[in-house]
Design a protein around this motif. Structure first.
Motif, PDB file in Angstrom:
ATOM      1  N   ARG A 137     -60.571 -50.371 -31.754  1.00 34.86           N
ATOM      2  CA  ARG A 137     -61.545 -49.591 -30.968  1.00 34.86           C
ATOM      3  C   ARG A 137     -61.430 -49.916 -29.480  1.00 34.86           C
ATOM      4  N   THR A 138     -61.177 -51.180 -29.177  1.00 31.19           N
ATOM      5  CA  THR A 138     -61.011 -51.610 -27.777  1.00 31.19           C
ATOM      6  C   THR A 138     -59.805 -50.918 -27.154  1.00 31.19           C
ATOM      7  N   ILE A 139     -58.717 -50.811 -27.941  1.00 28.79           N
ATOM      8  CA  ILE A 139     -57.504 -50.148 -27.443  1.00 28.79           C
ATOM      9  C   ILE A 139     -57.779 -48.661 -27.198  1.00 28.79           C
ATOM     10  N   LEU A 140     -58.442 -48.024 -28.145  1.00 29.54           N
ATOM     11  CA  LEU A 140     -58.768 -46.595 -27.990  1.00 29.54           C
ATOM     12  C   LEU A 140     -59.658 -46.364 -26.769  1.00 29.54           C
ATOM     13  N   GLU A 141     -60.630 -47.239 -26.623  1.00 27.90           N
ATOM     14  CA  GLU A 141     -61.546 -47.131 -25.484  1.00 27.90           C
ATOM     15  C   GLU A 141     -60.787 -47.260 -24.168  1.00 27.90           C
ATOM     16  N   MET A 142     -59.832 -48.194 -24.138  1.00 26.80           N
ATOM     17  CA  MET A 142     -59.036 -48.399 -22.931  1.00 26.80           C
ATOM     18  C   MET A 142     -58.177 -47.173 -22.634  1.00 26.80           C
ATOM     19  N   LEU A 143     -57.554 -46.597 -23.681  1.00 26.02           N
ATOM     20  CA  LEU A 143     -56.705 -45.422 -23.492  1.00 26.02           C
ATOM     21  C   LEU A 143     -57.498 -44.236 -22.949  1.00 26.02           C
ATOM     22  N   HIS A 144     -58.691 -44.027 -23.494  1.00 25.97           N
ATOM     23  CA  HIS A 144     -59.535 -42.919 -23.034  1.00 25.97           C
ATOM     24  C   HIS A 144     -60.027 -43.167 -21.602  1.00 25.97           C
ATOM     25  N   LYS A 145     -60.240 -44.425 -21.280  1.00 29.02           N
ATOM     26  CA  LYS A 145     -60.686 -44.761 -19.916  1.00 29.02           C
ATOM     27  C   LYS A 145     -59.550 -44.579 -18.915  1.00 29.02           C
ATOM     28  N   LEU A 146     -58.329 -44.906 -19.366  1.00 23.06           N
ATOM     29  CA  LEU A 146     -57.166 -44.786 -18.488  1.00 23.06           C
ATOM     30  C   LEU A 146     -56.801 -43.331 -18.217  1.00 23.06           C
ATOM     31  N   PHE A 147     -56.844 -42.492 -19.267  1.00 24.74           N
ATOM     32  CA  PHE A 147     -56.252 -41.159 -19.152  1.00 24.74           C
ATOM     33  C   PHE A 147     -57.213 -39.994 -19.403  1.00 24.74           C
ATOM     34  N   SER A 148     -58.486 -40.247 -19.598  1.00 23.73           N
ATOM     35  CA  SER A 148     -59.489 -39.174 -19.794  1.00 23.73           C
ATOM     36  C   SER A 148     -59.037 -38.164 -20.851  1.00 23.73           C
ATOM     37  N   LEU A 201     -48.745 -47.952 -26.557  1.00 24.09           N
ATOM     38  CA  LEU A 201     -48.906 -48.296 -27.966  1.00 24.09           C
ATOM     39  C   LEU A 201     -47.649 -48.940 -28.553  1.00 24.09           C
ATOM     40  N   LYS A 202     -46.500 -48.679 -27.947  1.00 23.19           N
ATOM     41  CA  LYS A 202     -45.257 -49.325 -28.376  1.00 23.19           C
ATOM     42  C   LYS A 202     -45.096 -50.708 -27.746  1.00 23.19           C
ATOM     43  N   GLY A 203     -46.017 -51.029 -26.829  1.00 28.12           N
ATOM     44  CA  GLY A 203     -45.936 -52.319 -26.146  1.00 28.12           C
ATOM     45  C   GLY A 203     -45.084 -52.262 -24.892  1.00 28.12           C
ATOM     46  N   ASN A 204     -44.598 -51.085 -24.535  1.00 28.28           N
ATOM     47  CA  ASN A 204     -43.740 -50.915 -23.361  1.00 28.28           C
ATOM     48  C   ASN A 204     -44.599 -50.503 -22.165  1.00 28.28           C
ATOM     49  N   ILE A 205     -45.227 -51.498 -21.556  1.00 23.27           N
ATOM     50  CA  ILE A 205     -46.215 -51.239 -20.508  1.00 23.27           C
ATOM     51  C   ILE A 205     -45.572 -51.026 -19.134  1.00 23.27           C
ATOM     52  N   ALA A 206     -44.387 -51.614 -18.916  1.00 16.34           N
ATOM     53  CA  ALA A 206     -43.762 -51.629 -17.588  1.00 16.34           C
ATOM     54  C   ALA A 206     -43.611 -50.241 -16.966  1.00 16.34           C
ATOM     55  N   PRO A 207     -43.064 -49.228 -17.690  1.00 13.75           N
ATOM     56  CA  PRO A 207     -42.909 -47.901 -17.052  1.00 13.75           C
ATOM     57  C   PRO A 207     -44.240 -47.285 -16.633  1.00 13.75           C
ATOM     58  N   VAL A 208     -45.258 -47.456 -17.485  1.00 22.37           N
ATOM     59  CA  VAL A 208     -46.585 -46.906 -17.177  1.00 22.37           C
ATOM     60  C   VAL A 208     -47.162 -47.598 -15.945  1.00 22.37           C
ATOM     61  N   LYS A 209     -47.012 -48.894 -15.920  1.00 26.49           N
ATOM     62  CA  LYS A 209     -47.533 -49.693 -14.805  1.00 26.49           C
ATOM     63  C   LYS A 209     -46.852 -49.280 -13.493  1.00 26.49           C
ATOM     64  N   LYS A 210     -45.534 -49.024 -13.570  1.00 23.88           N
ATOM     65  CA  LYS A 210     -44.775 -48.639 -12.386  1.00 23.88           C
ATOM     66  C   LYS A 210     -45.264 -47.296 -11.830  1.00 23.88           C
ATOM     67  N   VAL A 211     -45.475 -46.349 -12.740  1.00 25.05           N
ATOM     68  CA  VAL A 211     -45.962 -45.019 -12.331  1.00 25.05           C
ATOM     69  C   VAL A 211     -47.340 -45.135 -11.683  1.00 25.05           C
ATOM     70  N   LEU A 212     -48.222 -45.918 -12.303  1.00 25.17           N
ATOM     71  CA  LEU A 212     -49.577 -46.089 -11.762  1.00 25.17           C
ATOM     72  C   LEU A 212     -49.558 -46.763 -10.393  1.00 25.17           C
ATOM     73  N   GLU A 213     -48.663 -47.721 -10.219  1.00 18.75           N
ATOM     74  CA  GLU A 213     -48.553 -48.404  -8.922  1.00 18.75           C
ATOM     75  C   GLU A 213     -48.093 -47.432  -7.837  1.00 18.75           C
ATOM     76  N   GLN A 214     -47.159 -46.542  -8.202  1.00 23.03           N
ATOM     77  CA  GLN A 214     -46.694 -45.529  -7.247  1.00 23.03           C
ATOM     78  C   GLN A 214     -47.834 -44.570  -6.871  1.00 23.03           C
ATOM     79  N   LYS A 232     -56.114 -48.909  -9.508  1.00 29.19           N
ATOM     80  CA  LYS A 232     -55.929 -50.365  -9.551  1.00 29.19           C
ATOM     81  C   LYS A 232     -56.639 -50.962 -10.768  1.00 29.19           C
ATOM     82  N   GLU A 233     -57.837 -50.424 -11.071  1.00 30.64           N
ATOM     83  CA  GLU A 233     -58.581 -50.889 -12.249  1.00 30.64           C
ATOM     84  C   GLU A 233     -57.793 -50.606 -13.528  1.00 30.64           C
ATOM     85  N   LYS A 234     -57.109 -49.457 -13.559  1.00 31.54           N
ATOM     86  CA  LYS A 234     -56.289 -49.106 -14.720  1.00 31.54           C
ATOM     87  C   LYS A 234     -55.115 -50.089 -14.875  1.00 31.54           C
ATOM     88  N   ILE A 235     -54.511 -50.466 -13.768  1.00 33.54           N
ATOM     89  CA  ILE A 235     -53.386 -51.420 -13.795  1.00 33.54           C
ATOM     90  C   ILE A 235     -53.854 -52.774 -14.329  1.00 33.54           C
TER      91      ILE A 235
END
Length: 596
Positions: A137-148, A201-214, A232-235
């Motif tokens: 549930r925590t993961i789902l909540e985070m995903l919905h918070k990150l991407f609406s 969800l695959k554990g591959n956070i780096a590409p997502v983090k890079k896009v968000l930083e840009q 920044k909060e999402k990162i």
């Protein structure tokens, strides 16, 4: 309780894992998980059981097996897999078809992301399973918070949106959804967010983090600081996120894991079967390795035997060694990732299995190791008796002064320090090792005979033929020569000398016999040197000060207490001595050292 069961209970590791109980017919009757295998399994046998079912279960347990894992979470997942596979008689909680929940990305135009316990083959993507629903549930909540992401069940086909069939709900008003139902968010933008969700969800956070930083930098450059702060909060959320399990991975479908480990004369093989990302079978068994064969040479035969025994059709086998020829299926030697984690788990289980086996052997025969060493020593030295009680002598002196000797005692191949003895050489003047050895050996065994105490089965003398002959002479005087075995060990080449034999014996350098004799010799040398230094230090401290007339014991002790050494007293100024001793005594001490 059976001896084998008692032995297993004593040697359980204090680690998380899964335990399995077997009955007299070797059938699994119960599978459970534990944060501490040691505490959990023992609790069945150490406490008063309230449940009648549990009492019946415990009475039927004839054998226990366990699998060590990294975390309690891994134990829970493995327990679930094993229960579903074997359906043990006494398991109720996880025996039914109820499964752990998964996170589903629905195969639809604007994909929803939600939890489910049912896997439907309709092209949707599933990630998990998640044994802890709170974590899911925590993961789902985070995903919905990150991407609406949308939460409604509307059919958002292009036709319905164009007809304005739906209107934005409260989720849009509180900024938890971007209202794709009213075409306020494009399909391309939504799918872009879904791709990020898949990466996470695959554990591959780096590409997502890079896009968000840009995106954060772009917002900052455009002076949109509020938006930059939100990104920044999402990162930060991503940095704290972990979604992977050692035991379950959606990337591993149908493989076998084989790991062989050898310790001394024991060897074991761990076999695990992984099906649809979960370990459904794991077992560690004994394996005999021929003396001429290396562990790596065993893998082809062991793999074929295990696959035949367990009727495995897996297309891939994970093992640590390369196999040069084609076995009809893929052989993988991973160095990182999920497959390497499985190999590490197999290694850990073989390690604990062998450790458990060693402990069991020591419990069955605690003196097994000691008995082997002593029997080897008896054979190598051709002794009549097993040398349970051994004594070793060594002399120590400095240019003939402060001559001392040491006797160390080993019982059952271990030091018996309470029986160690020091000797001050009384009858020998000057540096004479032979005469000193004769004196201490005579004094030692004369006293043991007078006190009617047990004599050793073996005497070891630190030295060659000369020291050995002197010790033998003392034994003859006491009429015990021939009743007690005696040898000498020369330091340079580790030669072993026997009485009345000029040729030495050379024992294999790797032999446990020689190592024990060396340990005796080194311990006697250490003990003797330590005593010699103490005697020498005491003599130096006392002799110089005692020679000064008018200086008594109290004054001497006062000086040593204050200055710590005679050298410092010699270097002391007269005024410093006067403060401590008074003028009269200070002048005597000062004059005595200055006259030197």
């Amino acid at each position: 309780m059976k001896d084998a069961l008692t032995s297993t209970l004593k040697n359980l590791p204090d680690k998380p894992g899964v335990y399995q109980y077997f009955n007299a017919n070797d059938q699994r009757i119960y599978i459970g998980k534990a944060k501490s295998l040691k505490k959990r399994v023992r609790s069945y046998f150490n406490r008063t059981l309230d449940s009648a079912k549990t009492k019946i279960l415990v009475k039927q347990i004839c054998r226990i097996e366990y699998i060590v894992v990294k975390t309690e979470l891994d134990a829970l997942i493995l327990e679930n897999s094993l229960i579903k596979k074997h359906q043990p008689k006494y398991n109720i909680l996880l025996k039914d078809d109820k499964t752990f929940p998964w996170i589903c990305i629905k195969n639809e135009r604007f994909p929803r992301v939600f939890s489910t316990r049912k896997i439907i083959k309709d092209g949707s993507k599933y990630y998990g399973p998640y044994p802890n629903t709170k974590i899911m549930r925590t993961i789902l909540e985070m995903l919905h918070k990150l991407f609406s992401l949308r939460t409604c069940t509307y059919d958002l086909s292009e036709k319905h949106i164009l007809k304005k069939k739906y209107s934005a709900c409260l989720e849009y008003q509180i900024k938890k959804c971007k209202a794709p139902c009213e075409h306020k968010q494009s399909l391309e933008d939504y799918i872009e967010d879904i791709e990020k969700v898949k990466h996470i969800l695959k554990g591959n956070i780096a590409p997502v983090k890079k896009v968000l930083e840009q995106e954060m930098l772009k917002a900052s450059d455009a002076l949109k600081f509020e938006k930059a702060g939100q990104i920044k909060e999402k990162i930060e959320l991503l940095k704290n996120y972990q979604s992977k399990s050692t035991l379950v991975s959606p990337t591993i479908q149908n493989v076998d894991v084989v790991y062989i480990q050898k310790q001394d004369k024991l060897a074991a093989v761990n076999y695990m079967r992984v099906h649809h990302g979960a370990v459904i079978y794991a077992q560690t068994i004994d394996v005999k390795i021929p003396m001429h064969q290396e562990v790596k040479e065993m893998y082809p035969g062991v793999i074929m035997h295990l696959r035949e025994k367990f009727q495995s059709l897996a297309s891939e086998v994970i093992c640590p060694e390369k196999i040069e020829f084609d076995m009809g299926f893929k052989i993988t030697n991973p160095i990182k990732g999920d497959k390497k984690a499985l190999l590490d788990l197999a290694e850990k289980n073989t390690k604990y299995f062998l450790l458990d086996k060693k402990k069991k052997q020591s419990l069955i025969d605690p003196n097994r190791h000691t008995n082997r060493i002593l029997e080897t020593l008896k054979k190598d030295l051709k002794l009549k008796q097993t040398p349970v009680h051994i004594e070793c002598f060594d002399n120590s002196n400095h240019a003939g002064t402060d001559a001392v000797a040491a006797c160390v005692v080993f019982k059952n191949a271990k030091p018996s320090k309470k029986d160690y003895r020091h000797f001050l050489i009384k009858t020998v003047k000057g540096p004479d090792d032979f005469a000193s050895m004769q004196e201490v050996v005579f004094r030692r065994y004369k006293r043991l005979i007078q006190e009617n105490k047990e004599l050793p089965q073996l005497i070891v003398v630190d030295g060659g033929k000369g020291q050995l002959s002197s010790a033998v002479e003392s034994l003859k005087q006491l009429s015990i020569f021939g009743k007690v075995a005696i040898i000498g060990i020369a330091k340079k080449l580790e030669e072993i000398y026997f009485p009345n034999d000029s040729l030495p014996l050379y024992i294999d350098k790797r032999s446990e016999s020689l190592k024990l004799i060396q340990q005796l010799r080194n311990e006697a040398h250490r003990f003797g040197i330590e005593h010699h230094r103490n005697i020498k230090t005491k003599r130096i401290r006392q002799s110089t000060l005692t020679e000064i007339k008018g200086i008594g014991d109290k004054t001497k002790q006062s000086l040593l207490r204050h200055f710590k050494s005679v050298d410092r007293i010699k270097k002391a100024e007269l005024k410093e001595l006067e403060v401590l001793l008074g003028k009269a005594k200070a002048h005597k001490v000062f004059s005595a050292f200055k006259s030197d």
